[in-house]
Design a protein around this motif. Structure first.
Motif, short mmCIF file in Angstrom:
data_model
loop_
_atom_site.label_atom_id
_atom_site.label_comp_id
_atom_site.label_asym_id
_atom_site.label_seq_id
_atom_site.Cartn_x
_atom_site.Cartn_y
_atom_site.Cartn_z
N GLU A 34 4.60 56.84 32.48
CA GLU A 34 5.21 57.91 31.67
C GLU A 34 5.35 59.21 32.49
O GLU A 34 6.35 59.93 32.38
N ALA A 35 4.33 59.45 33.34
CA ALA A 35 4.35 60.68 34.15
C ALA A 35 5.54 60.71 35.10
O ALA A 35 6.00 61.79 35.50
N ASP A 38 0.43 49.85 44.30
CA ASP A 38 -0.73 50.64 43.84
C ASP A 38 -0.99 51.82 44.78
O ASP A 38 -1.40 52.89 44.36
N GLN A 39 -0.71 51.62 46.06
CA GLN A 39 -0.89 52.70 47.04
C GLN A 39 0.14 53.81 46.84
O GLN A 39 -0.13 54.99 47.11
N LEU A 40 1.34 53.45 46.36
CA LEU A 40 2.37 54.45 46.09
C LEU A 40 1.85 55.45 45.06
O LEU A 40 2.01 56.66 45.20
N MET A 41 1.20 54.91 44.03
CA MET A 41 0.66 55.78 42.98
C MET A 41 -0.42 56.70 43.54
O MET A 41 -0.51 57.86 43.19
N GLY A 57 13.98 64.78 32.00
CA GLY A 57 14.22 66.23 32.03
C GLY A 57 15.36 66.60 32.97
O GLY A 57 16.09 67.56 32.74
N ALA A 58 15.52 65.83 34.05
CA ALA A 58 16.57 66.12 35.03
C ALA A 58 17.89 65.43 34.67
O ALA A 58 18.88 65.56 35.39
N THR A 59 17.90 64.69 33.56
CA THR A 59 19.11 63.96 33.14
C THR A 59 19.90 64.82 32.16
O THR A 59 19.38 65.17 31.10
N PRO A 60 21.13 65.21 32.49
CA PRO A 60 21.90 66.07 31.59
C PRO A 60 21.97 65.56 30.15
O PRO A 60 21.91 66.35 29.22
#
Ligand code: NAD
Length: 257
Positions: A207-208, A99-102, A215-218
């Motif tokens: 989702e974020a 939770d702290q990571l978020m 988007g970064a995946t070819p």
């Protein structure tokens, strides 16, 4: 069929990637022992498999004695093991401070000893315990064998949390050392390093966080469990008979190394 009459054990086979691997192996003619800490989900997987003779076993891979007892039961049922997929794994643990990571973008300083250790108990000790017991049976039968360990792109490029990345890098080291030791006995050991795959585990990622990854995946999509199952079939079949100590990373091009 590429796996006719092979006896395969798939850990964590009650969900996601493990379930898809069990299905792909059964479709290729293998008899599958599906294990999971949630025994009812392993039963559900087995009920949906094509062909006869599959069995479900409730097992927590982080318990050494529990794994020994489970492989004894598998041996009693099937008489040997030809294939092991060490798939069971988690990406979060109680006390890991997720939770702290978020909130702060940091995990290391918020993580408890228990949170870190539990990750290694499941993701690393589990691979060791299951490999040890499966290999004893493979050596006894002198028919060789194939092991596939589920690592992750987190094990290659540290995309992931500190405890998860550490555990998945450890899986790669274990894979290579086992491949070196077991190659002379005809037992091949390889790893899969999936990118983001659409399973209950990945569904928990906000989702974020997923959107920029896609988007970064070819190839501009997340992977499906079947993408990983197809790679697992290759790594345990005769088609890869000269491949050991390697990793294969179906990740849509997100990580290239
Ligand atoms: N989904 C992804 O994006 C992704 C990416 C890279 C690697 N992986 C790896 O692939 C493997 C499968 O992941 P998934 O996405 O299918 O996850 P999942 O959560 O859908 O399935 C994991 C399964 O492992 C079982 N499990 C958990 N702890 C266990 C334990 N102690 N003993 C036995 N079984 C246990 C769970 O009950 C579950 O059935 C994991 O090792 C994971 O780290 C997943």
């Amino acid at each position: 069929m590429r796996l006719e009459d092979r006896i395969a054990v798939v850990t964590g086979g009650g969900s996601g990637i493990g379930r898809a691997i069990a299905q792909a192996f059964a479709a290729e003619g293998a008899k599958v022992a599906v294990t999971d800490v949630k025994g009812d989900t392993a039963e559900e997987t087995v009920a949906a498999l094509p062909g006869e003779g599959h069995r479900a076993f409730e097992n927590d891979v982080s318990s050494g004695p529990g794994v020994v007892a489970t492989f004894e039961a598998i041996d009693a049922q099937f008489g040997r093991v030809d294939i092991l997929v060490n798939n069971a794994g988690v990406d979060k643990t109680p006390g890991d401070g997720f939770d702290q990571l978020m909130k702060t973008g940091m995990l290391l300083v918020h993580m408890s000893d228990e949170g870190f250790t539990r990750m290694l108990e499941i993701n690393v000790n589990g691979v060791f315990f299951c490999s040890r017991e499966a290999v004893k049976l493979m050596l006894r039968e002198k028919r060789g064998g194939a092991i596939v360990n589920l690592s992750s792109i987190a094990g290659l490029s540290a995309q992931g949390t500190v405890h998860y990345a550490a555990s998945k890098s450890a899986v790669l080291g274990l894979t290579r050392a086992c491949a070196r030791e077991l190659g002379p006995h005809g037992i091949r050991v390889n790893a899969l390093c999936p990118g983001v795959i659409d399973t209950p585990m990945a569904a928990a990622i906000p989702e974020a966080a997923i959107k920029p990854l896609v988007g970064a995946t070819p190839l501009r999509r997340v992977g499906q469990p079947e993408d990983i199952a197809a790679a697992a079939v290759y790594l345990v079949s005769e088609e890869s008979s000269f491949v050991t100590g390697q990793w294969l990373s179906p990740n849509g091009g997100l990580v290239m190394c």
